[in-house]
Design a protein around this motif. Structure first.
Motif, PDB file in Angstrom:
ATOM      1  N   LEU A 321       0.838  -1.192   0.000  1.00 54.83           N
ATOM      2  CA  LEU A 321       0.000   0.000   0.000  1.00 54.83           C
ATOM      3  C   LEU A 321       0.881   1.253   0.000  1.00 54.83           C
ATOM      4  O   LEU A 321       1.796   1.388   0.807  1.00 54.83           O
ATOM      5  CB  LEU A 321      -0.918   0.005   1.224  1.00 54.83           C
ATOM      6  CG  LEU A 321      -1.998  -1.081   1.278  1.00 54.83           C
ATOM      7  CD1 LEU A 321      -2.724  -1.024   2.625  1.00 54.83           C
ATOM      8  CD2 LEU A 321      -2.990  -0.910   0.133  1.00 54.83           C
ATOM      9  N   LYS A 322       0.586   2.203  -0.887  1.00 57.99           N
ATOM     10  CA  LYS A 322       1.406   3.405  -1.020  1.00 57.99           C
ATOM     11  C   LYS A 322       1.435   4.212   0.273  1.00 57.99           C
ATOM     12  O   LYS A 322       2.484   4.725   0.679  1.00 57.99           O
ATOM     13  CB  LYS A 322       0.867   4.258  -2.172  1.00 57.99           C
ATOM     14  CG  LYS A 322       1.679   5.517  -2.416  1.00 57.99           C
ATOM     15  CD  LYS A 322       1.116   6.328  -3.579  1.00 57.99           C
ATOM     16  CE  LYS A 322       1.913   7.610  -3.788  1.00 57.99           C
ATOM     17  NZ  LYS A 322       1.360   8.433  -4.912  1.00 57.99           N
ATOM     18  N   TRP A 572      -6.479   3.024   3.440  1.00 56.42           N
ATOM     19  CA  TRP A 572      -5.601   2.148   4.225  1.00 56.42           C
ATOM     20  C   TRP A 572      -6.026   0.681   4.146  1.00 56.42           C
ATOM     21  O   TRP A 572      -5.471  -0.147   4.851  1.00 56.42           O
ATOM     22  CB  TRP A 572      -5.607   2.585   5.687  1.00 56.42           C
ATOM     23  CG  TRP A 572      -5.190   4.007   5.890  1.00 56.42           C
ATOM     24  CD1 TRP A 572      -5.991   5.100   5.973  1.00 56.42           C
ATOM     25  CD2 TRP A 572      -3.852   4.502   6.012  1.00 56.42           C
ATOM     26  NE1 TRP A 572      -5.255   6.245   6.155  1.00 56.42           N
ATOM     27  CE2 TRP A 572      -3.926   5.903   6.183  1.00 56.42           C
ATOM     28  CE3 TRP A 572      -2.587   3.901   5.997  1.00 56.42           C
ATOM     29  CZ2 TRP A 572      -2.808   6.707   6.333  1.00 56.42           C
ATOM     30  CZ3 TRP A 572      -1.464   4.702   6.147  1.00 56.42           C
ATOM     31  CH2 TRP A 572      -1.579   6.084   6.310  1.00 56.42           C
ATOM     32  N   LEU A 574      -6.783  -3.058   2.313  1.00 56.77           N
ATOM     33  CA  LEU A 574      -6.418  -3.953   1.234  1.00 56.77           C
ATOM     34  C   LEU A 574      -7.617  -4.160   0.320  1.00 56.77           C
ATOM     35  O   LEU A 574      -8.757  -4.225   0.783  1.00 56.77           O
ATOM     36  CB  LEU A 574      -5.980  -5.314   1.791  1.00 56.77           C
ATOM     37  CG  LEU A 574      -4.616  -5.390   2.497  1.00 56.77           C
ATOM     38  CD1 LEU A 574      -4.419  -6.766   3.080  1.00 56.77           C
ATOM     39  CD2 LEU A 574      -3.486  -5.062   1.538  1.00 56.77           C
ATOM     40  N   SER A 575      -7.363  -4.251  -0.962  1.00 60.40           N
ATOM     41  CA  SER A 575      -8.451  -4.546  -1.889  1.00 60.40           C
ATOM     42  C   SER A 575      -8.909  -5.984  -1.690  1.00 60.40           C
ATOM     43  O   SER A 575      -8.132  -6.836  -1.247  1.00 60.40           O
ATOM     44  CB  SER A 575      -7.982  -4.343  -3.331  1.00 60.40           C
ATOM     45  OG  SER A 575      -6.933  -5.249  -3.635  1.00 60.40           O
TER      46      SER A 575
END
Length: 581
Positions: A321-322, A572, A574-575
């Protein structure tokens, strides 16, 4: 040990597998303010605070059966300790004892021993010794293994706790028999290397970190689901008590000045308690508790399990995650500005002659302030946005580093061990005030960032998420210390010269030489010389750290953390595709 058969599940985290945090823990009194935040921050997966998670925890118990009436879904209680069931009170006491044992070697490795080493080693060598604390900041990486590999004969948690405590006890017994000689000869011709001495303490901290993983997981099933928040209180009380014993109490009783002032009519050249004697006592305590735990405490079998690699895949997904990558960068650079103060100020005071007994008194007085001010820091984190409060703490901590340098610079030249006179009361109070202020700003930052972590953590994988963030946060305060202490020696300039004030002394060296490091300083004094310092590296390194901290705070850290705080929670998460394995 065998690895139990695994069953694949989606991202739900096993109880205790990664529900632990590294390094310093939040004050237990904060649990009353925000239960969900405290549960997440204090080693309890977020699922436990929800009806479904509490039911899953109950079904995992060996005593659960579908033949009995379906129990009411447990909820988080707000009972006082004396209102808890007797079984929970006894298990709470067991948790306090296990966490207390962890605090004993931790308090030595991170507190007392570096102070004692200052009489034998340079700052660079103490920097090497600081590597011994790394396992506690990196335990995230092997925690899934501790959760997954176990023997049904002993139980999921006792399979690790029993051998780990036994190895720790044996290690402390052996180290207690040789540590006094090792400290005197480490780094000197014919003696062990600094790395070898550090290796023993690295081993003890590694054992503590691994035991902490197992105890954190056990806490979730030792206490009934509705009272599981007391695990955080047990951890705070136990770890703090063990570290307090090994740091403040031990330093006081190890000091010859403290013993001569308060306990002896005739002065002696040693304290009431040696490091070797204390380690021997702790080693036997570990072994006795381990035997009692093996004989008298039965562990319920657990059934809810996830694969080791499932947890590692979740961690990798979070790391991609960026926004997580940004907060990791912030954590890794944020504590550089305070490193010289945290790592070297107390050592520099001892170097000037402040005395271990005065340092122990300073920490003793600071202890109740830390707890009381920690409560208000937690309260403020609810009233203000966490990272704005964190920024205030950051600025205050930079100011505390500057105040620490000023405190060291005004050390009375006629005070301390070198002049055989005591420390003036005004200066002792100055050091105590500076220490309390530094601790307060540190507590503000810790509580605020913990609240922020709890706010952004994905509740579906709360244990992994929280522990990953806590690991990076603690690592940011650990890894720079080695380099900072080496820089103190590198920037220091001192020369060994004949002692003009001692005409009877015979200067045995052909020419003056550098005595910037501890070994050369000892050689200079033994040869009848005096080590005159032209440039103190502590002041240079502290100024450099503060400047780096100030520049990074203004240009990068503050804008980034306020920007991250303003993001919606979905930024924040997760997909769904990344959380399926």
């Amino acid at each position: 040990m065998g690895t139990k058969s695994r069953r694949s599940k989606s991202p739900t985290i096993p109880n205790g597998s990664l529900g632990h945090t590294s390094g310093r823990k939040a004050n237990g009194s904060l649990a009353k303010m925000n239960t969900n935040v405290e549960l997440q921050r204090r080693n309890v997966p977020h699922e436990i605070s929800t009806p479904g998670g509490a039911t899953e925890n109950l079904m995992a118990r060996e005593s659960f059966t579908l033949d009995d009436p379906v129990p009411q879904t447990p909820t988080v209680n707000s009972h006082g300790f004396f209102e808890l069931p007797k079984k929970d009170q006894k298990n709470f006491g067991l948790l306090v004892l296990l966490y207390f044992l962890q605090g004993i070697p931790l308090g030595l490795a991170t507190g007392s021993v570096p102070f004692l080493l200052k009489n034998h080693m340079s700052y660079s060598e103490i920097g090497i010794f600081s590597l011994a604390s790394y396992p506690y900041s990196l335990k995230l990486f092997w925690s899934p293994i501790v959760d997954a590999v176990w023997s049904p004969k002993f139980g999921r948690r006792k399979s690790w706790i029993l051998p780990i405590q036994l190895l720790s006890g044996i290690g402390m017994l052996y180290l207690g028999s040789v540590v006094e000689d090792m400290m005197k000869t480490t780094g000197k011709p014919g003696g062990p290397t600094v790395w070898g001495f550090t290796g023993w303490w690295f081993f003890l901290v590694l054992m503590c970190a691994t035991q902490d993983i197992a105890v954190d997981g056990w806490a979730l099933t030792l206490l009934t689901p509705g009272n599981v928040s007391y695990a955080s209180t047990a951890q705070t009380v136990g770890l703090t008590g063990g570290q307090f014993l090994s740091y403040t109490v031990f330093l006081a009783f190890n000091s010859k000045d403290f013993a001569n002032r308060w306990f002896r009519t005739e002065p002696l050249d040693h304290g009431l308690l040696s490091l070797g004697g204390y380690l021997t006592f702790a080693g036997w305590a570990y072994i006795i508790v381990t035997i009692g735990l093996a004989l008298f405490k039965r562990e319920e079998r657990t059934k809810n399990e996830d694969g080791i690699w499932d947890v590692y895949k979740i961690m990798w997904g979070v790391l991609k995650l960026k926004n997580i990558q940004t907060i990791i960068i912030v954590h890794l650079i944020a504590k550089i500005g305070f490193q010289a103060n945290d790592a070297a100020t107390s050592l520099k005071l001892l170097d000037k002659g402040f005395g271990t007994e005065n340092m122990a008194l300073t920490v003793l007085i600071d202890f109740p302030f830390e707890i009381g001010l920690g409560y208000y820091a937690g309260k403020w984190s609810q009233e203000y946005t966490p990272m704005r409060l964190w920024c205030w703490g950051f600025a205050g901590r930079l100011a505390a580093a500057v105040a620490a340098q000023f405190t060291v610079s005004i050390f009375p030249p006629t005070a301390g061990a070198a002049s055989n006179s005591g420390i003036p009361s005004w200066y002792l109070l100055t050091v105590i005030a500076q220490h309390v202020f530094s601790t307060f700003t540190n507590t503000i930052m810790f509580v605020a960032v913990a609240a922020f972590h709890a706010r952004i953590a994905d509740p579906v994988i709360g244990g992994t998420y929280m522990t990953l963030l806590a690991t990076v946060c603690n690592l940011g305060g650990t890894f720079p210390r080695f380099f900072v202490l080496r820089m103190v020696d590198a920037f220091t300039s001192a020369t060994c010269l004949p002692d003009d004030n001692n005409k009877a002394a015979d200067f045995t060296f052909a020419a003056p030489f550098s005595c910037a490091v501890q070994a050369d300083k000892e050689r200079c004094l033994a040869g009848g010389g005096v080590c005159e310092m032209q440039r103190d590296g502590y002041y240079i390194v502290n100024i450099l750290c503060v400047l780096v901290g100030l520049v990074t705070f203004v240009l990068y850290i503050r804008p980034k953390v306020l920007q991250l705080q303003a993001l919606p929670l979905r930024a924040w998460r997760l997909s769904p595709s990344s959380s399926k394995y």
